[in-house]
Motif scaffolding. Structure first.
Motif, PDB file in Angstrom:
ATOM      1  N   GLY A   7       0.724  -1.130  -0.031  1.00  0.00           N
ATOM      2  CA  GLY A   7      -0.149   0.050  -0.117  1.00  0.00           C
ATOM      3  C   GLY A   7       0.863   1.287   0.040  1.00  0.00           C
ATOM      4  O   GLY A   7       0.649   2.019  -0.589  1.00  0.00           O
ATOM      5  N   ILE A   8       1.834   1.432   0.856  1.00  0.00           N
ATOM      6  CA  ILE A   8       2.705   2.403   0.787  1.00  0.00           C
ATOM      7  C   ILE A   8       3.516   2.542  -0.456  1.00  0.00           C
ATOM      8  O   ILE A   8       3.673   3.771  -0.920  1.00  0.00           O
ATOM      9  N   ALA A   9       3.927   1.704  -0.969  1.00  0.00           N
ATOM     10  CA  ALA A   9       4.447   1.518  -2.478  1.00  0.00           C
ATOM     11  C   ALA A   9       3.712   2.169  -3.518  1.00  0.00           C
ATOM     12  O   ALA A   9       4.169   2.848  -4.276  1.00  0.00           O
ATOM     13  N   LEU A  10       2.526   1.443  -3.424  1.00  0.00           N
ATOM     14  CA  LEU A  10       1.456   2.302  -4.632  1.00  0.00           C
ATOM     15  C   LEU A  10       1.176   3.571  -4.448  1.00  0.00           C
ATOM     16  O   LEU A  10       1.027   4.251  -5.125  1.00  0.00           O
ATOM     17  N   TRP A  11       1.275   3.994  -2.870  1.00  0.00           N
ATOM     18  CA  TRP A  11       0.997   5.654  -2.604  1.00  0.00           C
ATOM     19  C   TRP A  11       2.186   6.197  -3.146  1.00  0.00           C
ATOM     20  O   TRP A  11       1.904   7.478  -3.963  1.00  0.00           O
ATOM     21  N   TRP A  12       3.477   6.050  -3.061  1.00  0.00           N
ATOM     22  CA  TRP A  12       4.592   6.695  -3.478  1.00  0.00           C
ATOM     23  C   TRP A  12       4.555   6.573  -4.922  1.00  0.00           C
ATOM     24  O   TRP A  12       4.774   7.702  -5.841  1.00  0.00           O
ATOM     25  N   ALA A  13       4.168   5.390  -5.638  1.00  0.00           N
ATOM     26  CA  ALA A  13       4.343   5.231  -7.013  1.00  0.00           C
ATOM     27  C   ALA A  13       3.190   6.423  -7.681  1.00  0.00           C
ATOM     28  O   ALA A  13       3.690   6.945  -8.707  1.00  0.00           O
ATOM     29  N   ILE A  32      -5.931   7.891 -22.724  1.00  0.00           N
ATOM     30  CA  ILE A  32      -7.378   7.750 -22.147  1.00  0.00           C
ATOM     31  C   ILE A  32      -7.867   9.162 -21.747  1.00  0.00           C
ATOM     32  O   ILE A  32      -8.803   9.061 -20.910  1.00  0.00           O
ATOM     33  N   GLY A  33      -7.041  10.056 -21.944  1.00  0.00           N
ATOM     34  CA  GLY A  33      -7.638  11.363 -21.712  1.00  0.00           C
ATOM     35  C   GLY A  33      -6.913  11.949 -20.200  1.00  0.00           C
ATOM     36  O   GLY A  33      -6.841  10.890 -19.253  1.00  0.00           O
ATOM     37  N   ASP A  34      -7.040  13.170 -19.894  1.00  0.00           N
ATOM     38  CA  ASP A  34      -6.687  13.805 -18.776  1.00  0.00           C
ATOM     39  C   ASP A  34      -7.669  13.164 -17.456  1.00  0.00           C
ATOM     40  O   ASP A  34      -6.851  12.791 -16.597  1.00  0.00           O
ATOM     41  N   GLY A  35      -8.837  13.124 -17.770  1.00  0.00           N
ATOM     42  CA  GLY A  35      -9.854  12.494 -16.782  1.00  0.00           C
ATOM     43  C   GLY A  35      -9.667  11.256 -16.381  1.00  0.00           C
ATOM     44  O   GLY A  35      -9.610  10.694 -15.359  1.00  0.00           O
ATOM     45  N   GLY A  36      -9.389  10.574 -17.429  1.00  0.00           N
ATOM     46  CA  GLY A  36      -9.167   8.759 -17.393  1.00  0.00           C
ATOM     47  C   GLY A  36      -7.890   8.519 -16.762  1.00  0.00           C
ATOM     48  O   GLY A  36      -7.818   7.634 -15.587  1.00  0.00           O
ATOM     49  N   ALA A  37      -7.012   9.292 -16.964  1.00  0.00           N
ATOM     50  CA  ALA A  37      -5.391   9.333 -16.184  1.00  0.00           C
ATOM     51  C   ALA A  37      -5.627   9.741 -14.747  1.00  0.00           C
ATOM     52  O   ALA A  37      -5.123   8.935 -14.000  1.00  0.00           O
ATOM     53  N   ALA A  42      -6.323   8.004  -9.077  1.00  0.00           N
ATOM     54  CA  ALA A  42      -7.034   7.974  -8.053  1.00  0.00           C
ATOM     55  C   ALA A  42      -7.479   6.651  -7.612  1.00  0.00           C
ATOM     56  O   ALA A  42      -7.578   6.382  -6.260  1.00  0.00           O
ATOM     57  N   LEU A  43      -7.716   5.629  -8.561  1.00  0.00           N
ATOM     58  CA  LEU A  43      -8.105   4.257  -8.045  1.00  0.00           C
ATOM     59  C   LEU A  43      -6.914   3.689  -7.590  1.00  0.00           C
ATOM     60  O   LEU A  43      -7.091   3.031  -6.524  1.00  0.00           O
ATOM     61  N   VAL A  44      -5.612   3.831  -7.954  1.00  0.00           N
ATOM     62  CA  VAL A  44      -4.702   3.534  -7.597  1.00  0.00           C
ATOM     63  C   VAL A  44      -4.288   3.692  -6.108  1.00  0.00           C
ATOM     64  O   VAL A  44      -4.028   3.040  -5.059  1.00  0.00           O
ATOM     65  N   LEU A  45      -4.744   5.140  -5.829  1.00  0.00           N
ATOM     66  CA  LEU A  45      -4.448   5.750  -4.539  1.00  0.00           C
ATOM     67  C   LEU A  45      -5.636   4.770  -3.470  1.00  0.00           C
ATOM     68  O   LEU A  45      -5.155   4.863  -2.362  1.00  0.00           O
ATOM     69  N   VAL A  50      -6.685   1.494   1.248  1.00  0.00           N
ATOM     70  CA  VAL A  50      -7.174   0.041   1.381  1.00  0.00           C
ATOM     71  C   VAL A  50      -6.101  -0.820   1.984  1.00  0.00           C
ATOM     72  O   VAL A  50      -6.149  -1.299   3.149  1.00  0.00           O
ATOM     73  N   LEU A  51      -4.978  -1.174   1.231  1.00  0.00           N
ATOM     74  CA  LEU A  51      -4.056  -1.839   1.494  1.00  0.00           C
ATOM     75  C   LEU A  51      -3.305  -1.534   2.845  1.00  0.00           C
ATOM     76  O   LEU A  51      -2.990  -2.327   3.547  1.00  0.00           O
TER      77      LEU A  51
END
Length: 187
Positions: A7-13, A32-37, A42-45, A50-51
């Protein structure tokens, strides 16, 4: 601990992706466009949060250092300051014009406050690495954008609104901690 570290690694990345891999971020935006990116990041965050929560709650308590009871008072003061700094970044307070990275400084203050009262290994990893991330992010932003234009505006009413909202949010955070079984005030 694996989920916590992941989780911490994903936050950093996710947070450093734009500056550490600008070509890949630009390609992602083109695809995928600015909104998609932004949505994907945001989903990764969200997954990283959660992790971190699951990993932290599941981690064995491995004591590293003990903290005296009075540190809870210092923690609470620092947490109130951290909440105010988080809010400062989007407030109409006059203080906003004086600070370049109030939210990152809020994150660093939050991390230090928690390291003062939590001396176990999982806390050192979570709060220590997120505090370090805030420092790295500040340095990275300052190097990439050395010229800063301070925010213009603010009023005494904005200062008062920030203070009131900060106290209320701090109260909610304290209530949630109590509800989760972590009483934040000295007994």
């Amino acid at each position: 601990m694996t989920l916590l570290i992941l989780g911490i690694a994903l936050w950093w990345a996710a947070h450093l992706f734009k500056r550490a891999a600008p070509a890949q971020r630009a390609a992602m935006t083109a695809r995928i466009g600015d909104g998609g990116a932004k949505g994907a990041l945001a989903l990764v965050l969200l997954v990283s949060l959660v992790l971190m929560v699951i990993g932290y709650r599941a981690a064995d308590i491995v004591p590293v250092y003990d903290t005296p009871a009075w540190t809870r008072h210092l923690n609470n003061l620092l947490m109130l300051i951290a909440v105010a700094l988080f809010g400062l970044g989007s407030s109409k307070s006059r203080l906003r014009a004086r600070m370049r990275h109030p939210m990152l400084l809020g994150m660093l203050t939050w991390a230090v406050a928690h390291l003062i009262v939590n001396g176990d290994l999982a806390s050192l990893l979570l709060f220590g690495l997120l505090g370090l991330w805030a420092i790295v992010e500040i340095v990275t932003i300052n190097r990439a954008e050395p010229i800063w234009t301070p925010w213009q505006g603010g009023s005494a009413m904005g200062d008062l609104r920030l203070a009131v909202i900060s106290v209320v949010v701090f109260g909610v955070i304290a209530w949630v901690h109590t509800w989760l079984g972590y009483y934040p005030f000295a007994a």
